[in-house]
Each structure stands twice: as structure tokens, then as C-alpha cells.
Design an enzyme around this catalytic site. Structure first.
Site, PDB file in Angstrom:
ATOM      1  CG  ASP A 108      -0.118  -6.634   5.638  1.00 22.19           C
ATOM      2  OD1 ASP A 108      -1.321  -6.604   5.991  1.00 22.19           O
ATOM      3  OD2 ASP A 108       0.346  -5.901   4.762  1.00 22.19           O
ATOM      4  CB  SER A 141      -1.586  -1.271   1.022  1.00 22.45           C
ATOM      5  OG  SER A 141      -1.354  -0.860   2.335  1.00 22.45           O
ATOM      6  CG  HIS A 195      -3.780  -4.923   4.172  1.00 22.92           C
ATOM      7  ND1 HIS A 195      -2.410  -4.953   4.254  1.00 22.92           N
ATOM      8  CD2 HIS A 195      -4.099  -3.772   3.533  1.00 22.92           C
ATOM      9  CE1 HIS A 195      -1.909  -3.870   3.677  1.00 22.92           C
ATOM     10  NE2 HIS A 195      -2.909  -3.138   3.235  1.00 22.92           N
ATOM     11  CG  ASN A 237      -3.089   4.931   0.699  1.00 23.23           C
ATOM     12  OD1 ASN A 237      -2.122   4.849  -0.045  1.00 23.23           O
ATOM     13  ND2 ASN A 237      -3.779   3.873   1.096  1.00 23.23           N
TER      14      ASN A 237
END
Length: 376
Positions: free
Chosen positions: A48, A249, A84, A182
Site C-alpha cells: 500500500d 479498499s 491509505h 470501485n
């Protein structure tokens, strides 16, 4: 070729007292904690934006590496300059019992932080490939190895080299958890594809909301394996605080943490390390409850550790339980959809699926509400 994050920020929170986030509660992770399964001795690699030394992640990070050009390309600096990665890490591994903040799905799991995305949330596919190979080869001080890889990122096109790296991780007996994407349009008959989630070796995770529906943005395709909480998810922020965020996520780390709990359970039962295939089969066969939506949106169902706690001796027959009473109790305790929905879609004699769903709902009520087994 850039890979992007699969989320958006919803809002911030000043969480001063320890709370268990709605998503962690909804999947009933505490049922596994109560049996002593908290992720201990399991290492999850998080690919990430990096991760910061948040108070709720103290002691959880076993190591890491930076594969980006951030921080002048310093490979030892894998801190999070976005938010994130720290958010994902908190959902997987935030500690329990420190009196502050949030609790993760697997509060004693350990993390290998591999920074593959830069401060703008993007990164190159070949950085990710290098990180995957690093995770495969990594060994801890006591010989620990990575059991789970978590990737909340995606791209609509990828080279064969990316798939080859995924295959190497799969061959190394690592469970690979990926956010499905998404770009969903709410139509279960149209395919929205993101890689690496679409690769068959990966566990593709869609998102559901706390009302029991699949999130409007969640991709649909024939490779979706499972769905998990992904709307208004509260977790750790790289600022040291807490933030709500939505996206597949946010769903994927719920599954990564769940696999750590399952690893504890199966390792104890088998007297050895369970294989990634065994972890996957336990995930989809024993720890989900199906929603009445197309499989292209939900895969095998929504993540939930139903019946994970030790059963008491008391037994109750399904025929002795009033369906309306069961619906009322389930709704009060956060069950999917409304009683009216289940009256219309799970009534006796309507369909085989309706009969099955009615029986399944009553079984859940018996186990959780009445604290009893279903009598055969």
C-alpha cells in the site's frame, strides 16, 4: 502503467476511548477472539502507501520496505505520506486493550509493510511485482513467513508479468487478498474488472454497507469471492488520528484480518500450518452468510463468523421458533435488510431458496439469540 487506490475519504474522527468499529463488529470477529484466535504468530504483508507508527499499531509492524521513489528512494523509509496504508493496517491489526482508538479484526497479527504507492496514491506495476517477490522471500527472526498478502489497489490493465508474480505468491502458499474495485454501476450483469483482483488466484473482495446491501461502487464480475464491510469504515490515519473511509479498499483488509484468525483456528486443529487453500475454503464455507443478491456482486456471501463461538448444550428445534420473533431480534442486532424484506423473500413454500434462507435466518437466531444449538 499506474495502479491506483480504491477508496475515498468520508470524514474524520477523534476516537479517544477504545471502540470496535462497526465493520469489525458486523463480521463478529469477537467470536473468534473469545476462543483465543486473535491473529498471533501470523504475518500479513500490506502492499500500500506504507504505514506510520500509530499508537494503535504499536508493536504490530515486523518490518517493511519502500519500493517507491518517495523519501529520495530510501528503501528503509516505508512511512505513510498519504493515509491509505495506515487505514488498511488499522482494520487488519489495530491492537485491543490499550484503551484508545479502534480495534482491528486480528488484534495480535503482525504486519510486513511494503510501500508500493506514493503520496498521490499511485504506483508502478513493477514496483508491486518486486514487493510481491519480497514478501514471498521474507523470513522473520524466528523463521516466520508471510501467510497473507493484502492489496487494496488496482488497475484496469496489467502485463502478464503481474499475473506471473501473483502465481508465484500462490505457489508459495500465500493467500492473496485484493480489493475488487470501485467502478461498479450497480448492475450485476455488467462486468467491471480490476487487476490483480480479477486473477483467479486472488481472493477478490467486494464491499457491502451496514444496511446489508452491496455498495453501489463495488465491482461485479465472475471472479468476486466474498464481500465485507466497505462503507464508512473507521480506522487509523497516518496523522495519528482516525478517519472514516469507503471503498473496496476498506473491505479487503477485513478479509485479510479474518484469514489471520482462521489461520489460528486451523493451525491449532491440524497441528501444522494450514495451507492457503484450506484458509480459503474455511473462509467461504463456514464464515459467510449469503445475501439475496447476484453472485457477481457478492461471490460466496458476506464475511461473518456466524456460529464461531462454542455452542452450549441447550438445543432448540426450528419448528419451535416463530419466524417473526426471529426477524425482529435479528433486525435489532444488525442483521442484513429489514424484516419486511425477509417476509417477502424468504417465506415458506415460495422458493427453494426462500425456504433455505428462512431456515438459515432462524438458525442464526437460535445460535446467537437463544444461545442454543439447532436440534436435529
Amino acid at each position: 502503467m499506474n495502479v491506483r487506490l480504491l477508496e475515498h475519504i468520508v470524514g474524520t474522527s477523534s476516537s479517544s476511548a477504545e471502540v470496535t468499529p462497526d465493520g469489525v463488529q458486523d463480521i463478529a470477529a469477537s467470536a473468534m477472539w473469545d476462543r483465543g484466535y486473535d491473529g498471533s504468530e501470523v504475518v500479513v504483508a500490506v502492499l500500500d502507501t506504507g504505514c506510520n507508527n500509530h499508537p494503535d499499531l504499536a508493536g504490530q509492524i515486523k518490518g517493511g520496505k519502500n519500493f517507491t521513489t518517495d523519501y529520495g528512494g530510501d528503501s528503509d523509509n516505508f512511512s505513510d505520506n498519504h493515509f491509505h496504508g495506515t487505514h488498511v493496517a488499522g482494520t487488519i491489526a489495530a491492537v485491543r486493550g490499550n484503551g484508545i482508538g479502534v480495534v482491528g479484526v486480528a488484534p495480535d497479527v503482525k504486519l510486513l509493510v511494503l510501500k508500493v504507492l506514493s503520496s498521490d496514491g499511485s504506483g508502478g506495476v513493477y514496483n508491486i511485482i518486486e514487493a510481491i517477490d519480497y514478501a514471498i522471500a521474507w523470513r522473520g527472526p524466528q523463521g516466520q513467513r508471510v501467510r497473507v498478502i493484502s492489496m487494496s489497489l488496482g488497475t484496469i490493465w496489467a502485463p502478464q508479468d503481474f499475473h506471473d508474480a501473483i502465481k508465484r505468491a500462490d505457489a508459495a502458499d500465500i493467500a492473496i487478498v485484493c480489493a475488487s474495485g470501485n467502478i461498479g454501476d450497480g448492475n450485476s450483469e455488467t462486468n467491471e474488472v480490476n487487476y490483480p483482483a480479477y486473477y483467479p488466484e486472488c481472493i477478490a473482495v467486494g464491499a457491502y454497507d451496514m444496511w446489508g446491501g452491496v455498495a453501489y461502487f463495488s465491482n461485479s464480475n465472475n471472479q468476486i469471492d466474498i464481500c465485507a464491510p466497505g462503507v464508512n469504515v473507521l480506522s487509523t490515519s497516518n496523522s495519528g488520528g482516525y478517519v472514516y473511509s469507503s471503498g473496496t479498499s476498506m473491505a479487503a483488509p477485513h478479509v485479510a484480518g479474518a484469514l489471520a484468525l482462521i489461520a489460528n483456528k486451523l493451525d491449532k486443529a491440524f497441528g501444522r500450518h494450514a495451507t492457503s487453500r484450506e484458509l480459503y475454503e474455511e473462509l467461504i464455507n463456514r464464515n459467510t452468510i449469503l445475501l439475496d443478491v447476484a453472485s457477481t456482486l457478492q461471490g460466496y456471501g458476506a464475511l461473518r463468523f456466524v456460529g464461531a463461538a462454542t455452542m452450549p448444550v441447550k438445543k432448540v428445534r426450528i419448528s419451535d421458533v416463530d419466524f417473526e420473533a426471529a426477524l425482529s431480534w435479528l433486525k435489532d442486532h444488525g442483521m442484513f435488510n429489514t424484516p419486511a424484506y425477509w417476509r417477502n423473500n424468504a417465506v415458506v413454500g415460495k422458493t427453494i431458496r426462500g425456504d433455505y434462507m428462512r431456515e438459515a435466518l432462524i438458525k442464526i437466531y437460535i445460535v446467537q439469540g437463544l444461545g442454543a444449538q439447532v436440534e436435529k
